[in-house]
Design a protein around this motif. Structure first.
Motif, PDB file in Angstrom:
ATOM      1  N   GLN A   1       0.902  -1.209   0.142  1.00 19.55           N
ATOM      2  CA  GLN A   1       0.038  -0.133   0.087  1.00 19.55           C
ATOM      3  C   GLN A   1       0.924   1.238  -0.091  1.00 19.55           C
ATOM      4  N   VAL A   2       0.404   2.443  -0.391  1.00 20.27           N
ATOM      5  CA  VAL A   2       1.128   3.561  -0.401  1.00 20.27           C
ATOM      6  C   VAL A   2       1.488   3.812   1.053  1.00 20.27           C
ATOM      7  N   GLY A   3       2.862   4.380   1.433  1.00 18.45           N
ATOM      8  CA  GLY A   3       3.194   4.405   2.806  1.00 18.45           C
ATOM      9  C   GLY A   3       3.913   3.310   3.328  1.00 18.45           C
ATOM     10  N   ASP A   4       3.764   2.214   2.674  1.00 12.47           N
ATOM     11  CA  ASP A   4       4.541   0.948   3.370  1.00 12.47           C
ATOM     12  C   ASP A   4       6.079   1.051   3.202  1.00 12.47           C
ATOM     13  N   LYS A   5       6.632   0.490   4.336  1.00 10.70           N
ATOM     14  CA  LYS A   5       8.397   0.566   4.309  1.00 10.70           C
ATOM     15  C   LYS A   5       8.826  -0.536   3.460  1.00 10.70           C
ATOM     16  N   VAL A   6       9.389  -0.472   2.516  1.00  6.40           N
ATOM     17  CA  VAL A   6      10.203  -1.571   1.702  1.00  6.40           C
ATOM     18  C   VAL A   6      11.697  -1.516   1.455  1.00  6.40           C
ATOM     19  N   THR A   7      12.186  -2.486   1.066  1.00  3.65           N
ATOM     20  CA  THR A   7      13.529  -2.629   0.586  1.00  3.65           C
ATOM     21  C   THR A   7      13.117  -2.739  -1.189  1.00  3.65           C
ATOM     22  N   ALA A   8      14.047  -1.914  -2.095  1.00  2.60           N
ATOM     23  CA  ALA A   8      13.816  -1.905  -3.421  1.00  2.60           C
ATOM     24  C   ALA A   8      15.067  -2.022  -4.222  1.00  2.60           C
ATOM     25  N   ILE A   9      15.334  -2.994  -5.126  1.00  2.00           N
ATOM     26  CA  ILE A   9      16.373  -3.100  -5.822  1.00  2.00           C
ATOM     27  C   ILE A   9      16.200  -2.437  -7.164  1.00  2.00           C
ATOM     28  N   TYR A  10      16.994  -1.455  -7.267  1.00  2.00           N
ATOM     29  CA  TYR A  10      16.837  -0.754  -8.759  1.00  2.00           C
ATOM     30  C   TYR A  10      18.363  -0.854  -9.260  1.00  2.00           C
ATOM     31  N   LYS A  11      18.267  -1.090 -10.581  1.00  2.00           N
ATOM     32  CA  LYS A  11      19.663  -1.512 -11.300  1.00  2.00           C
ATOM     33  C   LYS A  11      20.341  -2.253 -10.556  1.00  2.00           C
ATOM     34  N   THR A  12      21.451  -1.972  -9.855  1.00  2.00           N
ATOM     35  CA  THR A  12      22.177  -2.684  -9.254  1.00  2.00           C
ATOM     36  C   THR A  12      22.432  -2.251  -7.636  1.00  2.00           C
ATOM     37  N   GLY A  13      21.544  -1.334  -7.197  1.00  2.00           N
ATOM     38  CA  GLY A  13      21.595  -0.798  -5.999  1.00  2.00           C
ATOM     39  C   GLY A  13      20.382  -1.476  -5.377  1.00  2.00           C
TER      40      GLY A  13
ATOM     41  N   ILE B   1      16.328   1.533   0.892  1.00  2.00           N
ATOM     42  CA  ILE B   1      15.144   1.269   1.649  1.00  2.00           C
ATOM     43  C   ILE B   1      14.520   2.399   1.674  1.00  2.00           C
ATOM     44  N   GLY B   2      13.065   2.454   1.564  1.00  2.00           N
ATOM     45  CA  GLY B   2      12.072   3.418   1.223  1.00  2.00           C
ATOM     46  C   GLY B   2      10.778   3.272   1.619  1.00  2.00           C
ATOM     47  N   GLU B   3       9.677   4.050   0.952  1.00  2.00           N
ATOM     48  CA  GLU B   3       8.443   4.088   1.072  1.00  2.00           C
ATOM     49  C   GLU B   3       7.554   4.040  -0.554  1.00  2.00           C
ATOM     50  N   VAL B   4       6.690   3.222  -0.205  1.00  2.00           N
ATOM     51  CA  VAL B   4       5.858   3.360  -1.416  1.00  2.00           C
ATOM     52  C   VAL B   4       5.166   4.610  -1.762  1.00  2.00           C
TER      53      VAL B   4
ATOM     54  N   VAL C   1      10.539  -5.435  -5.111  1.00  2.00           N
ATOM     55  CA  VAL C   1      10.060  -4.984  -3.754  1.00  2.00           C
ATOM     56  C   VAL C   1       9.861  -5.866  -2.512  1.00  2.00           C
ATOM     57  N   LYS C   2      10.178  -5.536  -1.429  1.00  2.00           N
ATOM     58  CA  LYS C   2       9.932  -6.463  -0.523  1.00  2.00           C
ATOM     59  C   LYS C   2       9.911  -5.451   0.805  1.00  2.00           C
ATOM     60  N   HIS C   3       9.020  -6.351   1.944  1.00  2.00           N
ATOM     61  CA  HIS C   3       8.935  -5.539   3.093  1.00  2.00           C
ATOM     62  C   HIS C   3      10.065  -5.277   3.758  1.00  2.00           C
ATOM     63  N   TYR C   4       9.808  -4.207   4.576  1.00  2.00           N
ATOM     64  CA  TYR C   4      11.105  -3.691   5.495  1.00  2.00           C
ATOM     65  C   TYR C   4      10.302  -3.348   6.836  1.00  2.00           C
ATOM     66  N   GLU C   5      10.843  -4.114   7.671  1.00  2.00           N
ATOM     67  CA  GLU C   5      10.323  -3.929   9.246  1.00  2.00           C
ATOM     68  C   GLU C   5      11.198  -3.213  10.083  1.00  2.00           C
ATOM     69  N   ASP C   6      12.469  -3.006   9.912  1.00  2.00           N
ATOM     70  CA  ASP C   6      13.611  -2.507  11.004  1.00  2.00           C
ATOM     71  C   ASP C   6      13.270  -0.907  10.684  1.00  2.00           C
ATOM     72  N   GLU C   7      13.973  -0.266  11.649  1.00  2.00           N
ATOM     73  CA  GLU C   7      13.947   1.180  11.410  1.00  2.00           C
ATOM     74  C   GLU C   7      14.804   1.420  10.366  1.00  2.00           C
ATOM     75  N   ILE C   8      14.437   2.769   9.723  1.00  2.00           N
ATOM     76  CA  ILE C   8      15.054   3.231   8.537  1.00  2.00           C
ATOM     77  C   ILE C   8      16.130   3.913   9.036  1.00  2.00           C
ATOM     78  N   PRO C   9      17.797   3.673   8.549  1.00  2.00           N
ATOM     79  CA  PRO C   9      18.782   4.433   8.980  1.00  2.00           C
ATOM     80  C   PRO C   9      18.500   5.883   8.364  1.00  2.00           C
ATOM     81  N   GLU C  10      19.550   6.614   8.924  1.00  2.00           N
ATOM     82  CA  GLU C  10      19.402   7.837   8.371  1.00  2.00           C
ATOM     83  C   GLU C  10      20.347   7.654   6.851  1.00  2.00           C
ATOM     84  N   TYR C  11      19.866   8.598   5.993  1.00  2.00           N
ATOM     85  CA  TYR C  11      20.369   8.367   4.517  1.00  2.00           C
ATOM     86  C   TYR C  11      22.089   8.746   4.392  1.00  2.00           C
TER      87      TYR C  11
END
Length: 128
Positions: free
Chosen positions: A7-19, A22-25, A79-89
């Motif tokens: 859903q919009v607002g969910d925390k996720v991990t996302a593989i984009y190209k080769t990187g 961690i972010g949000e939908v 895109v996969k679920h992310y449950e931990d705290e999001i680190p500072e960028y």
């Protein structure tokens, strides 16, 4: 078409190209999720994406990590679920660059050396 998992607002991990990020939908598209980057989990590989780990290419590309709050269309299967705290960028970017630097330093190959050169130039720009 199957129901969307996120859903919009969910925390996720996302593989984009080769990187990996961690972010949000922020939007749900037919074949992708729009993901806002909040941290870097793995820095993108350097060089030509179509000829990985090769140096005998027309252009050996410098690949930057996506910026803080930059948005990317990520295929749904990356895109996969992310449950931990999001680190500072910035801290996450420093850690991802350090991890890549250590891995590249493990082998003395031409591709590793060229990638390290690209990474050093990126570091000078990222952390000035």
């Amino acid at each position: 078409m199957a129901e969307d998992i996120f859903q919009v607002g969910d925390k996720v991990t996302a593989i984009y190209k080769t990187g990996k990020y961690i972010g949000e939908v922020t939007d749900i598209r037919p074949n992708a999720y729009l993901v806002r980057v909040l941290a870097v989990a793995k820095h993108p590989m350097q060089g030509d994406l179509h000829n990985p780990k090769q140096t005998d290419v027309t252009i050996f590309h410098q690949r930057r990590a996506l910026a803080f709050r930059e948005q990317a269309n990520v295929p749904k299967n990356m895109v996969k679920h992310y449950e931990d705290e999001i680190p500072e960028y910035k801290a996450s970017l420093q850690e991802a660059v350090g991890t890549m630097r250590r891995k590249l330093g493990e082998e003395d190959k031409e591709w590793n050396q060229k990638s390290l050169e690209m990474l050093e130039a990126l570091e000078a720009d990222y952390f000035k």
